[in-house]
Design an enzyme around this catalytic site. Structure first.
Site, mmCIF file in Angstrom:
data_model
loop_
_atom_site.group_PDB
_atom_site.id
_atom_site.type_symbol
_atom_site.label_atom_id
_atom_site.label_comp_id
_atom_site.label_asym_id
_atom_site.label_seq_id
_atom_site.Cartn_x
_atom_site.Cartn_y
_atom_site.Cartn_z
ATOM 1 N N LYS A 180 0.850 -1.201 0.000
ATOM 2 C CA LYS A 180 0.000 0.000 0.000
ATOM 3 C C LYS A 180 0.882 1.246 0.000
ATOM 4 O O LYS A 180 1.590 1.505 0.966
ATOM 5 C CB LYS A 180 -0.871 0.028 1.259
ATOM 6 C CG LYS A 180 -1.879 1.180 1.228
ATOM 7 C CD LYS A 180 -2.460 1.496 2.594
ATOM 8 C CE LYS A 180 -1.714 2.585 3.306
ATOM 9 N NZ LYS A 180 -1.770 3.906 2.679
ATOM 10 N N ALA A 234 4.600 8.074 15.206
ATOM 11 C CA ALA A 234 3.240 7.958 15.752
ATOM 12 C C ALA A 234 2.480 6.830 15.053
ATOM 13 O O ALA A 234 1.853 5.986 15.708
ATOM 14 C CB ALA A 234 2.501 9.283 15.582
ATOM 15 N N GLU A 253 10.416 1.128 10.161
ATOM 16 C CA GLU A 253 11.435 2.125 9.788
ATOM 17 C C GLU A 253 10.786 3.485 9.988
ATOM 18 O O GLU A 253 9.920 3.878 9.205
ATOM 19 C CB GLU A 253 11.851 1.950 8.319
ATOM 20 C CG GLU A 253 12.592 0.668 8.019
ATOM 21 C CD GLU A 253 14.014 0.663 8.542
ATOM 22 O OE1 GLU A 253 14.466 1.683 9.112
ATOM 23 O OE2 GLU A 253 14.681 -0.372 8.400
ATOM 24 N N CYS A 287 13.911 10.783 6.054
ATOM 25 C CA CYS A 287 14.005 10.290 7.437
ATOM 26 C C CYS A 287 15.395 10.523 7.983
ATOM 27 O O CYS A 287 15.573 10.903 9.130
ATOM 28 C CB CYS A 287 13.637 8.810 7.486
ATOM 29 S SG CYS A 287 14.628 7.792 6.382
ATOM 30 N N GLU A 385 11.094 16.164 14.975
ATOM 31 C CA GLU A 385 11.519 15.960 13.581
ATOM 32 C C GLU A 385 10.776 16.971 12.720
ATOM 33 O O GLU A 385 9.556 16.863 12.538
ATOM 34 C CB GLU A 385 11.171 14.537 13.124
ATOM 35 C CG GLU A 385 11.592 14.272 11.704
ATOM 36 C CD GLU A 385 11.080 12.950 11.120
ATOM 37 O OE1 GLU A 385 9.935 12.563 11.414
ATOM 38 O OE2 GLU A 385 11.841 12.324 10.382
#
Ligand code: NAD
Length: 482
Positions: A180, A234, A253, A287, A385
């Site tokens: 997905k 989250a 990840e 990331c 972040e």
């Protein structure tokens, strides 16, 4: 999707489809996909129903029987053919990436080259049996068996390349896949599904697009054995919680708040240029981008000056415009989140804006590359972040203190140390709580090198043989000698 299927406003009526059981499928419902350089919908994406997920899982389970019996070499052949097909249509898919993600077309073309290379390089890896003991009394071996159906859930920031890691690792290990993509950037991945129909046996690789609810259905589904998830911390926690009901194997990840620590022995302009690249690539939406920089006090002002020059020179615009180096933020939610962090930063009395700090006066989600100095460690831009083009540059007097501050976070994806003394750099690296620490570079991913985060940046590792093992169950076979 060909260039002549796009009108002058960048819209397309091309019918993007899911891939289920090797066939194209639409859905009764669709949702609009937005071009972040304009803020306008440019295409419709089919929105998979629960029934379509059921059929995708059922066909993947059926296909598992034959696919899991193939050797690594046989599955490798399929993946190499898929990589070759991806290369043939790389330019077309790259254009779709730029339209749905916003980044410069040259970067999207690089993403497609990386995708084909990852498919091949990960498929070249192999998990072999290990002899645990062979002492005349027993021969004990450990083998690795495919798990079954992998539910792969991908983010929007590097849509096709990150999905390709899951495709390659999932399939080479003998599993079948239901993938997905993110609802923000689903179209490029649907095209990879389209390509796969010409190459892979039906049911082995299914791609279905939909919203976050589809992601949750995948994590709860009893017919899925493992989840490979890339996304935010989250959501990662939610994924783990809802996978617990069926005790699925889970690889996560997740996000990062990567520190870069500069030492006092470097050439400032050389190193700031590299750090800047590691912070602002993909508009800061990586990331493992540099998210905080620690600089010795005596070099602080020249470093800021150097960063300000780089930020001022960066060409920001629509990824299709020639020579553009940075596009918009990818979606309105991320844009609002980054602006909120920027507003919070501006309200802090100590904050000094060294470059940027404003949105661009044009449609779309554009923000100037922004450098902030003098922030205290409790500022949101330092603790969270940011995932956008704003970089806090922080001063330090004492290196031990800088290392402690770099580690003072719930995240631990990557980090970097910048020094001409590589031995000293490696010693400092060993004290940093992160899954990867680079010396004198930042950002990168290698097919054969395990990647993942400490602390809340993830669970487990992907890439390399260790990554492949995470898609398999270990099985011990104990045979007595007599
Ligand atoms: P996200 O967590 O919002 O979404 C990721 C995917 O999860 C999407 O496909 C989304 O539809 C799906 N999803 C949302 N809710 C779900 C639920 N309850 N159950 C199952 N699936 C659900 O993340 P994003 O905004 O797309 O990506 C940005 C984040 O990803 C950043 O934090 C970034 O650092 C992280 N990221 C990590 C890596 C890594 O390798 N560690 C790589 C890229 C991005």
């Amino acid at each position: 999707m060909r260039a002549d299927q796009i009108n002058d406003s960048g819209e397309t009526s091309y019918k993007f489809t899911h891939t289920i059981d090797g066939k194209a499928e639409g859905s009764d419902k669709t949702f609009g996909v937005i071009n972040p350089a304009t803020g306008a919908v440019f295409a419709q994406c089919p929105d998979a129903s629960r029934e379509q997920l059921e059929r995708a899982v059922a066909t993947a389970r059926r296909a598992f029987k034959d696919w899991s019996r193939l050797s690594f070499a046989e599955r490798r052949g399929y993946l190499h053919r898929l990589a070759a097909k991806v290369r043939e249509r790389a330019e077309e898919i790259a254009a779709v990436i730029t339209r749905e993600l916003g980044k410069p077309l040259s970067n999207s073309i690089r993403e497609m080259a990386g995708t084909a290379a990852s498919l091949e390089q990960m498929a070249n890896l192999e998990v072999k049996d290990e002899v645990m003991r062979d002492d005349g009394k027993n021969r004990i071996t450990m083998s690795f068996r495919p798990m079954g159906v992998v539910g792969a859930i991908a983010p929007w920031n590097v849509p096709v390349a990150l999905a390709s890691h899951k495709i390659a690792q999932g399939l080479i290990t003998g599993n079948t896949l239901v993938l997905k993509p993110s609802p923000y950037t689903p179209l490029s991945t649907l095209l990879v599904g389209e390509i796969s129909r010409e190459v892979l046996p039906p049911g082995v690789f299914n791609v279905i697009a939909g919203g976050n609810d589809l992601g949750q259905w995948i994590t709860e589904h009893p017919g899925i054995d493992k989840i490979s998830f890339t996304g935010s911390v989250a959501t990662g926690k939610r994924v783990m919680a809802s996978s617990a009901g069926t005790l699925k194997r889970v690889t996560l990840e997740l996000g990062g708040n990567d520190p870069a620590i500069m030492l006092d022995d470097v050439d400032i302009d050389t190193m700031t240029a590299k750090i800047f690249g590691g912070a602002f690539a993909n508009c800061g939406q990586i990331c493992m981008a540099v998210k905080r920089v620690y600089v010795p006090e005596k070099m602080y002002e020249p470093v800021l000056e150097s960063f300000a020059k780089l930020a001022g020179a960066l060409r920001v615009g629509d990824g299709f415009e020639p020579d553009v180096q940075m596009g918009p933020l990818q979606n309105k939610m991320q844009y609002d989140k980054v602006l909120d962090v920027l507003e919070d930063t501006k309200r802090r009395p100590e904050a000094r804006i060294v470059a940027g700090g404003n949105t661009l006066n044009r449609p779309g989600y554009f923000l100037q590359p922004t450098i902030i100095a003098d922030l205290k460690d409790d500022a949101r831009l330092v603790t969270e972040e940011q995932f956008g083009p704003i970089l806090p540059v922080l001063k330090y007097k004492d290196l031990d203190d800088a290392i402690a501050r770099a580690n003072d976070t719930r995240m631990g994806l990557c980090a970097s140390v910048w020094t001409n003394d590589k031995k000293r750099g490696a010693e400092i690296a060993a004290r940093i709580e992160a899954g990867t620490v680079w010396i004198n570079h930042h950002v990168g991913s290698e097919a054969d090198v395990p990647f993942g985060g400490f602390k809340e940046s993830g669970m487990g590792r992907e890439h390399g043989v260790m990554g492949l093992q995470a898609y398999m169950e270990a099985q011990v076979i104990n045979v007595p000698a007599a």
